[in-house]
Design an enzyme around this catalytic site. Structure first.
Site, PDB file in Angstrom:
ATOM      1  N   LYS A  29       0.815  -1.230   0.000  1.00  0.00           N
ATOM      2  CA  LYS A  29       0.000   0.000   0.000  1.00  0.00           C
ATOM      3  C   LYS A  29       0.846   1.276   0.000  1.00  0.00           C
ATOM      4  O   LYS A  29       0.462   2.267  -0.614  1.00  0.00           O
ATOM      5  CB  LYS A  29      -0.939   0.011   1.211  1.00  0.00           C
ATOM      6  CG  LYS A  29      -2.117  -0.948   1.090  1.00  0.00           C
ATOM      7  CD  LYS A  29      -3.018  -0.787   2.316  1.00  0.00           C
ATOM      8  CE  LYS A  29      -4.268  -1.622   2.195  1.00  0.00           C
ATOM      9  NZ  LYS A  29      -5.227  -1.374   3.279  1.00  0.00           N
ATOM     10  N   ASP A  32     -10.132   3.044   2.318  1.00  0.00           N
ATOM     11  CA  ASP A  32     -10.346   2.451   3.651  1.00  0.00           C
ATOM     12  C   ASP A  32     -11.122   3.390   4.574  1.00  0.00           C
ATOM     13  O   ASP A  32     -12.048   2.973   5.280  1.00  0.00           O
ATOM     14  CB  ASP A  32      -9.007   2.098   4.312  1.00  0.00           C
ATOM     15  CG  ASP A  32      -8.449   0.766   3.823  1.00  0.00           C
ATOM     16  OD1 ASP A  32      -9.239  -0.073   3.335  1.00  0.00           O
ATOM     17  OD2 ASP A  32      -7.223   0.560   3.932  1.00  0.00           O
TER      18      ASP A  32
HETATM   19  P1  NAD Z   1      -1.081  -2.474  10.656  1.00  0.00           P
HETATM   20  O1  NAD Z   1      -0.064  -3.555  10.803  1.00  0.00           O
HETATM   21  O2  NAD Z   1      -0.753  -1.256   9.879  1.00  0.00           O
HETATM   22  O3  NAD Z   1      -1.501  -1.984  12.129  1.00  0.00           O
HETATM   23  C1  NAD Z   1      -1.752  -2.898  13.178  1.00  0.00           C
HETATM   24  C2  NAD Z   1      -2.202  -2.134  14.420  1.00  0.00           C
HETATM   25  O4  NAD Z   1      -2.537  -3.098  15.429  1.00  0.00           O
HETATM   26  C3  NAD Z   1      -1.115  -1.223  15.015  1.00  0.00           C
HETATM   27  O5  NAD Z   1      -1.727  -0.060  15.528  1.00  0.00           O
HETATM   28  C4  NAD Z   1      -0.561  -2.078  16.180  1.00  0.00           C
HETATM   29  O6  NAD Z   1      -0.021  -1.288  17.215  1.00  0.00           O
HETATM   30  C5  NAD Z   1      -1.835  -2.778  16.638  1.00  0.00           C
HETATM   31  N1  NAD Z   1      -1.603  -4.021  17.387  1.00  0.00           N
HETATM   32  C6  NAD Z   1      -1.209  -5.220  16.872  1.00  0.00           C
HETATM   33  N2  NAD Z   1      -1.131  -6.125  17.877  1.00  0.00           N
HETATM   34  C7  NAD Z   1      -1.448  -5.483  19.025  1.00  0.00           C
HETATM   35  C8  NAD Z   1      -1.553  -5.879  20.393  1.00  0.00           C
HETATM   36  N3  NAD Z   1      -1.305  -7.126  20.768  1.00  0.00           N
HETATM   37  N4  NAD Z   1      -1.957  -4.947  21.295  1.00  0.00           N
HETATM   38  C9  NAD Z   1      -2.226  -3.686  20.924  1.00  0.00           C
HETATM   39  N5  NAD Z   1      -2.169  -3.246  19.646  1.00  0.00           N
HETATM   40  C10 NAD Z   1      -1.778  -4.143  18.719  1.00  0.00           C
HETATM   41  O7  NAD Z   1      -2.390  -3.186  10.084  1.00  0.00           O
HETATM   42  P2  NAD Z   1      -3.679  -2.530   9.417  1.00  0.00           P
HETATM   43  O8  NAD Z   1      -3.568  -2.617   7.957  1.00  0.00           O
HETATM   44  O9  NAD Z   1      -3.921  -1.211  10.049  1.00  0.00           O
HETATM   45  O10 NAD Z   1      -4.806  -3.591   9.836  1.00  0.00           O
HETATM   46  C11 NAD Z   1      -5.242  -3.723  11.189  1.00  0.00           C
HETATM   47  C12 NAD Z   1      -6.434  -4.702  11.236  1.00  0.00           C
HETATM   48  O11 NAD Z   1      -7.513  -4.148  10.490  1.00  0.00           O
HETATM   49  C13 NAD Z   1      -6.156  -6.064  10.596  1.00  0.00           C
HETATM   50  O12 NAD Z   1      -6.807  -7.053  11.363  1.00  0.00           O
HETATM   51  C14 NAD Z   1      -6.788  -5.952   9.212  1.00  0.00           C
HETATM   52  O13 NAD Z   1      -7.234  -7.201   8.708  1.00  0.00           O
HETATM   53  C15 NAD Z   1      -7.989  -5.072   9.526  1.00  0.00           C
HETATM   54  N6  NAD Z   1      -8.448  -4.285   8.371  1.00  0.00           N
HETATM   55  C16 NAD Z   1      -9.775  -4.348   8.082  1.00  0.00           C
HETATM   56  C17 NAD Z   1     -10.262  -3.617   7.019  1.00  0.00           C
HETATM   57  C18 NAD Z   1     -11.727  -3.699   6.701  1.00  0.00           C
HETATM   58  O14 NAD Z   1     -12.095  -3.274   5.601  1.00  0.00           O
HETATM   59  N7  NAD Z   1     -12.567  -4.181   7.597  1.00  0.00           N
HETATM   60  C19 NAD Z   1      -9.398  -2.807   6.243  1.00  0.00           C
HETATM   61  C20 NAD Z   1      -8.047  -2.748   6.589  1.00  0.00           C
HETATM   62  C21 NAD Z   1      -7.586  -3.501   7.670  1.00  0.00           C
END
Ligand code: NAD
Length: 289
Positions: free
Chosen positions: A71, A107
């Site tokens: 991305k 998003d």
């Molecule tokens: P990313 O890796 O950029 O961010 C992950 C986030 O989770 C960070 O803020 C990190 O600090 C936090 N995190 C991870 N493990 C943690 C823990 N144990 N305790 C506290 N915080 C924790 O990932 P992203 O792209 O932002 O995606 C995050 C989630 O959102 C994923 O599960 C992804 O599948 C989901 N997502 C859903 C959609 C949707 O359309 N519904 C779109 C994008 C992402």
């Protein structure tokens, strides 16, 4: 679906990509509207990203979704970025218009629509956002103009503070960022109207994890967990049991896909068709975006 010499090709690039829901969702929408489009998934390793985008130009691929891990890396290969992509530094949608590649990020609008279409207004509300990763950043940017107050809590506190500062520079709003401690969550939940989990906590296989103890959830709260695998996370189950309004991550997934669909086709997306397609794939095991 009839593939002809005129069929327009769209797709998603990522690595891994085998469990993506996007082909199911987008092809269901193309078929429903009888559009001469097809949507495929392409596994693209990081070292092949530049070639993949060259291929998009060379083959005249009409549109792409871009998912992890590309991305951010993809934007240097695009010709024009909308203001959202410029702020976020990441794109999830590319449109090829006459050989010129335009980058978008749907998003945030997906999350905004998921709330609005489920009857949750943001105007003047206090939002507690957990996480400051890619999705959280997109959500914060989309919400910033409307909300009364936004508190961003992240495991790495400095990332939340940086995001809040960047948003305040653009919007001149009162957005604060801090550490994701239990006490900060509890304190901010006392007067929050909307809670959004934008971390990956609760995602398969860690389905029994939640950052918010059940006893802190209350009936006058709207809770959106953007994790969509499982469809109902522990946080969503606890929120439902507490009488809160719950919006699932599938709603955001559908609406960000719908926004991409509209960019590629110029047609209003058949959201309900897309929702049913996503839910039916998710009900079979282990799906990922
Ligand atoms: P990313 O890796 O950029 O961010 C992950 C986030 O989770 C960070 O803020 C990190 O600090 C936090 N995190 C991870 N493990 C943690 C823990 N144990 N305790 C506290 N915080 C924790 O990932 P992203 O792209 O932002 O995606 C995050 C989630 O959102 C994923 O599960 C992804 O599948 C989901 N997502 C859903 C959609 C949707 O359309 N519904 C779109 C994008 C992402």
């Amino acid at each position: 679906m009839v593939i002809s010499g005129k069929t327009r090709v769209c797709g998603v690039i990522g690595d891994p990509i085998a469990h993506t829901l996007s082909p199911t969702i987008q092809n269901a929408a193309f078929n429903h509207l009888k559009l001469d489009f097809v949507f495929l998934a392409f596994r693209v390793k990081p070292a092949d990203l530049e070639n993949a985008i060259r291929g998009m130009r060379g083959l005249g691929i009409h549109g792409l979704n871009v998912t992890m891990p590309h991305k951010s890396a993809v934007i240097k290969y695009l010709d024009q970025l909308d203001s959202t992509v410029q702020f976020l530094g990441s794109a999830n949608t590319i449109l090829n218009r006459d050989g010129k590649l335009f980058g978008f990020n749907t998003d945030g609008i997906g999350a905004l629509k998921a709330l609005q279409e489920n009857g949750v207004a943001l105007y003047d509300k206090k939002v507690l956002l957990l996480g400051a990763g890619g999705a959280a950043k997109a959500i914060a940017f989309a919400f910033a103009e409307e909300i009364g107050e936004l508190v961003i809590l992240n495991r790495a506190a400095e990332k939340a503070a940086e995001l809040a500062a960047a948003l305040n520079r653009v919007f001149g709003t009162k957005i604060v960022g801090g550490a994701l401690s239990q006490s900060a969550v509890q304190q901010n939940l006392q007067d929050a109207d909307i809670l959004v989990n934008a971390t990956s906590v609760g995602m398969h296989p860690n389905v029994n994890q939640s950052l918010v103890p059940a006893q802190w959830l209350k009936p006058d709260l709207a809770v959106m967990d953007i994790v969509y695998n499982p469809v109902e996370t522990k946080l969503a189950k606890d929120a439902k049991a507490a009488g809160a309004k719950v919006i699932s991550g599938v709603e955001m997934l559908i609406h960000q896909g719908a926004a991409s669909f509209e960019i590629w086709t110029g047609c209003p997306a058949p959201v309900e068709v897309m929702r049913q397609a996503a839910l039916s794939q998710l009900s079979s095991a282990g799906a990922e975006k």
